[in-house]
Design a protein around this motif. Structure first.
Motif, PDB file in Angstrom:
ATOM      1  N   LYS A   1       0.807  -1.226   0.000  1.00  0.00           N
ATOM      2  CA  LYS A   1       0.000   0.000   0.000  1.00  0.00           C
ATOM      3  C   LYS A   1       0.842   1.278   0.000  1.00  0.00           C
ATOM      4  CE  LYS A   1      -3.923  -2.121   2.435  1.00  0.00           C
ATOM      5  NZ  LYS A   1      -4.781  -2.089   3.643  1.00  0.00           N
ATOM      6  N   LYS A   2       2.087   1.205   0.447  1.00  0.00           N
ATOM      7  CA  LYS A   2       2.894   2.415   0.597  1.00  0.00           C
ATOM      8  C   LYS A   2       3.510   2.896  -0.715  1.00  0.00           C
ATOM      9  CE  LYS A   2       4.132   1.668   5.458  1.00  0.00           C
ATOM     10  NZ  LYS A   2       5.251   1.513   6.420  1.00  0.00           N
ATOM     11  N   THR A   3       3.732   1.991  -1.652  1.00  0.00           N
ATOM     12  CA  THR A   3       4.380   2.363  -2.907  1.00  0.00           C
ATOM     13  C   THR A   3       3.461   3.207  -3.790  1.00  0.00           C
ATOM     14  OG1 THR A   3       5.521   1.493  -4.866  1.00  0.00           O
ATOM     15  CG2 THR A   3       3.635   0.228  -4.051  1.00  0.00           C
ATOM     16  N   HIS A   4       4.044   4.135  -4.547  1.00  0.00           N
ATOM     17  CA  HIS A   4       3.281   4.916  -5.520  1.00  0.00           C
ATOM     18  C   HIS A   4       3.100   4.132  -6.817  1.00  0.00           C
ATOM     19  CE1 HIS A   4       3.547   8.187  -2.803  1.00  0.00           C
ATOM     20  NE2 HIS A   4       4.797   8.504  -3.061  1.00  0.00           N
ATOM     21  N   LEU A   5       4.121   3.327  -7.144  1.00  0.00           N
ATOM     22  CA  LEU A   5       4.100   2.528  -8.370  1.00  0.00           C
ATOM     23  C   LEU A   5       3.913   1.062  -7.986  1.00  0.00           C
ATOM     24  CD1 LEU A   5       7.188   4.185 -10.116  1.00  0.00           C
ATOM     25  CD2 LEU A   5       4.769   4.785 -10.392  1.00  0.00           C
ATOM     26  N   LYS A   6       2.827   0.466  -8.382  1.00  0.00           N
ATOM     27  CA  LYS A   6       2.524  -0.911  -7.977  1.00  0.00           C
ATOM     28  C   LYS A   6       2.922  -1.908  -9.062  1.00  0.00           C
ATOM     29  CE  LYS A   6      -1.192  -0.307  -4.605  1.00  0.00           C
ATOM     30  NZ  LYS A   6      -0.459  -0.953  -3.510  1.00  0.00           N
ATOM     31  N   LEU A   7       3.447  -3.037  -8.600  1.00  0.00           N
ATOM     32  CA  LEU A   7       3.741  -4.159  -9.489  1.00  0.00           C
ATOM     33  C   LEU A   7       2.448  -4.955  -9.663  1.00  0.00           C
ATOM     34  CD1 LEU A   7       6.031  -5.632 -11.005  1.00  0.00           C
ATOM     35  CD2 LEU A   7       6.414  -6.975  -8.934  1.00  0.00           C
ATOM     36  N   LYS A   8       1.837  -4.843 -10.857  1.00  0.00           N
ATOM     37  CA  LYS A   8       0.527  -5.443 -11.096  1.00  0.00           C
ATOM     38  C   LYS A   8       0.616  -6.556 -12.139  1.00  0.00           C
ATOM     39  CE  LYS A   8      -1.727  -0.954 -10.291  1.00  0.00           C
ATOM     40  NZ  LYS A   8      -2.488   0.140 -10.927  1.00  0.00           N
ATOM     41  N   LYS A   9      -0.241  -7.551 -11.976  1.00  0.00           N
ATOM     42  CA  LYS A   9      -0.269  -8.700 -12.879  1.00  0.00           C
ATOM     43  C   LYS A   9      -0.509  -8.284 -14.322  1.00  0.00           C
ATOM     44  CE  LYS A   9      -2.532 -13.205 -13.466  1.00  0.00           C
ATOM     45  NZ  LYS A   9      -3.583 -14.122 -12.945  1.00  0.00           N
ATOM     46  N   GLU A  10      -1.405  -7.310 -14.530  1.00  0.00           N
ATOM     47  CA  GLU A  10      -1.755  -6.901 -15.893  1.00  0.00           C
ATOM     48  C   GLU A  10      -0.620  -6.162 -16.606  1.00  0.00           C
ATOM     49  OE1 GLU A  10      -3.887  -3.922 -13.073  1.00  0.00           O
ATOM     50  OE2 GLU A  10      -3.374  -6.061 -13.132  1.00  0.00           O
ATOM     51  N   ASN A  11       0.428  -5.758 -15.848  1.00  0.00           N
ATOM     52  CA  ASN A  11       1.548  -5.030 -16.460  1.00  0.00           C
ATOM     53  C   ASN A  11       2.793  -5.887 -16.658  1.00  0.00           C
ATOM     54  OD1 ASN A  11       0.168  -2.565 -16.624  1.00  0.00           O
ATOM     55  ND2 ASN A  11       0.700  -2.017 -14.513  1.00  0.00           N
ATOM     56  N   LEU A  12       2.679  -7.196 -16.452  1.00  0.00           N
ATOM     57  CA  LEU A  12       3.848  -8.071 -16.535  1.00  0.00           C
ATOM     58  C   LEU A  12       4.262  -8.403 -17.971  1.00  0.00           C
ATOM     59  CD1 LEU A  12       3.243 -10.582 -13.595  1.00  0.00           C
ATOM     60  CD2 LEU A  12       4.596  -8.482 -13.617  1.00  0.00           C
ATOM     61  N   ARG A  13       3.412  -8.082 -18.925  1.00  0.00           N
ATOM     62  CA  ARG A  13       3.788  -8.314 -20.322  1.00  0.00           C
ATOM     63  C   ARG A  13       4.923  -7.368 -20.707  1.00  0.00           C
ATOM     64  NH1 ARG A  13       2.420  -6.354 -25.388  1.00  0.00           N
ATOM     65  NH2 ARG A  13       1.064  -4.756 -24.469  1.00  0.00           N
ATOM     66  N   ILE A  14       5.888  -7.874 -21.469  1.00  0.00           N
ATOM     67  CA  ILE A  14       7.030  -7.061 -21.872  1.00  0.00           C
ATOM     68  C   ILE A  14       6.646  -6.222 -23.093  1.00  0.00           C
ATOM     69  CG2 ILE A  14       9.421  -7.080 -22.698  1.00  0.00           C
ATOM     70  CD1 ILE A  14       9.788  -9.739 -21.209  1.00  0.00           C
ATOM     71  N   ASN A  15       6.445  -4.935 -22.859  1.00  0.00           N
ATOM     72  CA  ASN A  15       6.106  -3.987 -23.924  1.00  0.00           C
ATOM     73  C   ASN A  15       7.408  -3.456 -24.519  1.00  0.00           C
ATOM     74  OD1 ASN A  15       5.463  -1.562 -25.360  1.00  0.00           O
ATOM     75  ND2 ASN A  15       3.505  -1.444 -24.270  1.00  0.00           N
ATOM     76  N   ALA A  16       7.731  -3.914 -25.731  1.00  0.00           N
ATOM     77  CA  ALA A  16       9.010  -3.588 -26.355  1.00  0.00           C
ATOM     78  C   ALA A  16       9.253  -2.088 -26.462  1.00  0.00           C
ATOM     79  CB  ALA A  16       9.095  -4.236 -27.736  1.00  0.00           C
ATOM     80  N   LYS A  17       8.214  -1.324 -26.802  1.00  0.00           N
ATOM     81  CA  LYS A  17       8.372   0.118 -26.988  1.00  0.00           C
ATOM     82  C   LYS A  17       8.756   0.824 -25.690  1.00  0.00           C
ATOM     83  CE  LYS A  17       5.216   0.636 -30.927  1.00  0.00           C
ATOM     84  NZ  LYS A  17       3.986   1.304 -31.442  1.00  0.00           N
TER      85      LYS A  17
END
Length: 453
Positions: A220-236
């Motif tokens: 809860k303390k972090t501003h940037l969360k490690l989320k499941k939906e963002n685990l894909r490697i976006n090349a750009k």
């Protein structure tokens, strides 16, 4: 997020750098204990300490490669994250962090497989002798099993500091280091595991730090969360981070190549004692460099955020303060090493012969450390403002264009060939710092003009 933005964008730079740099410096100093505490304990193993120390020293190039792959992701991803935070694009930042996490999982799996299959061959190539190879393989086989923990702790920990949570980043290192300091003597001496115990203590400690880092990034303390939906490697988004992190990767991974060259040359001219001394020299150099790198890492979020926010005055003021701080420290630590080389050498070995030899080599090896603050400040600023080409150029010039050939050239010039090998370091540093300063003066001015335009 607004509170964090207020801090990086408007807080007085001196106080802000102090707030971010002190925990980062403490973390770097404690991280140094991670790297050298094993060597201190191993060097004092009764009857075999000197050979065991040399054997573990030969493992350092491989350990540097593991750390370099973490830096490839972290040192590019974290500045990019800070720049995008300055621009207000938090969605892209979280996608970068998730992609970097997935990429590190892949890298860790590959590195672990390679190290378990070919560690003996690599260690022999990196300078292990018949006397030290067993110590080296015993340490490296166990250490390889903890590659994942090392990667995630170093790589994802950078995203904590990039948000301005320097104290949390420091806590990550403190937890692991304290664990290591407690477990090392237990496994090495009480359980009689020797170098295997040192390696086991290290990977358990890294695992504890890894759990802490990931718990924070999904909490809860972090501003940037490690989320499941963002685990894909976006090349750009992720590939530009890799390009930016390449300079740090080159710097750290090239240490392995340089170590191979140093160790093979020293083994040829000076034998096992010269290689053992090199283990101590690199440890002392880490001690000297890490606080400067800690200050630079503390400055990175400020530089990157304000560069993204197009606040040129804060960027210039931050660089000036970073340069003064790094240069002042480099003079102080250089003076201490020149005055008390035996004290630094004696930390790592009780052997009078090794201490006497190392003290002489130390004064040569660290001969121009006093000006190296310029290199650290300029190189970190290149990375912080996203200038990947220049950060790569200065890394390549120092390591490959200068130091690598000088390792073989200097023994042909200097009568004492063993000391000639050590002399390659200060000669390379004088030329490299001069080149970096000139390139930076030109490129930094151009970058600020583009920002203002």
């Amino acid at each position: 997020m607004s509170e964090n933005k207020e801090m990086l964008g408007t807080a007085p730079i001196g106080k802000l750098l102090f707030k971010l740099a002190v925990p980062t410096v403490v973390a770097q100093l404690i991280n140094m204990l991670y790297n050298i505490v094993d060597r201190i304990y191993i060097g004092h193993i009764p009857g075999e300490g000197s050979l065991a120390l040399t054997g573990v020293g030969v493992c350092m190039p491989i350990i540097m490669i593991i750390s370099a792959f973490a830096a490839l992701i972290a040192s590019g991803g974290a500045p990019k994250a800070s720049i995008l935070m300055g621009e207000g694009d938090y969605n892209s930042v979280e996608k970068i962090m998730g992609g970097c996490f997935s990429l590190q999982l892949i890298i860790s799996a590959i590195l672990t497989a390679v190290l378990l299959v070919w560690n003996r061959d690599l260690l022999l190539m990196f300078g292990a002798s018949e006397n030290t190879i067993e110590y080296a393989t015993n340490y490296m086989t166990i250490y390889a099993m903890g590659t994942l923990f090392v990667q995630l702790t170093l790589g994802m920990g950078a995203f904590i500091t990039a948000q301005g949570f320097a104290k949390t980043g420091m806590t990550t290192v403190v937890i692991g280091a304290i664990s290591n300091i407690i477990l090392d003597p237990l496994f090495i001496f009480v359980f009689g595991m020797g170098v295997r115990g040192a390696a086991l203590a290290t990977i358990i400690s890294q695992a504890i730090s890894c759990v802490w880092v990931l718990s924070f990034l999904i909490g809860k303390k972090t501003h940037l969360k490690l989320k499941k939906e963002n685990l894909r490697i976006n090349a750009k988004l992720v590939f530009p981070c890799i390009a930016l992190g390449t300079a740090t990767f080159i710097m750290q991974s090239s240490e392995s190549v340089i170590s191979v060259c140093f160790n093979s040359s020293l083994l040829k001219y000076g034998g096992d004692i010269a290689v053992g001394a090199m283990t101590i020299l690199t440890s002392v150099m880490q001690f000297a460099m890490l606080p400067m790198q800690g200050v630079a890492q503390g400055a990175q979020p400020i530089l990157s955020y304000n560069y993204g926010a197009k606040n040129t005055e804060r960027v210039k003021k931050t660089f000036k303060l970073l340069l003064i701080t790094c240069l002042s420290y480099s003079f102080v630590i250089w003076g201490a090493i020149m005055l008390f080389p035996q004290m630094f050498a004696g930390i790592f070995s009780p052997s009078p012969e090794l201490i006497e030899f190392t003290a002489k080599a130390l004064r040569i090896y660290c001969g121009v450390l006093c000006i190296f603050g310029i290199q650290i400040a300029c190189q970190m600023t290149f990375v912080s403002i996203g200038n990947a080409p220049c950060s790569i150029i200065v890394a390549v010039v120092r390591k490959f264009v200068l130091l690598l050939p000088l390792i073989y050239l200097m023994p042909q010039i200097i009568t004492d060939k063993t000391m000639g090998v050590y002399t390659a370091e200060p000669v390379a540093d004088i030329i490299a710092v001069t080149f970096t300063a000139i390139l930076f003066a030109i490129q930094f001015k151009k970058a600020l003009k583009v920002l203002e335009g």
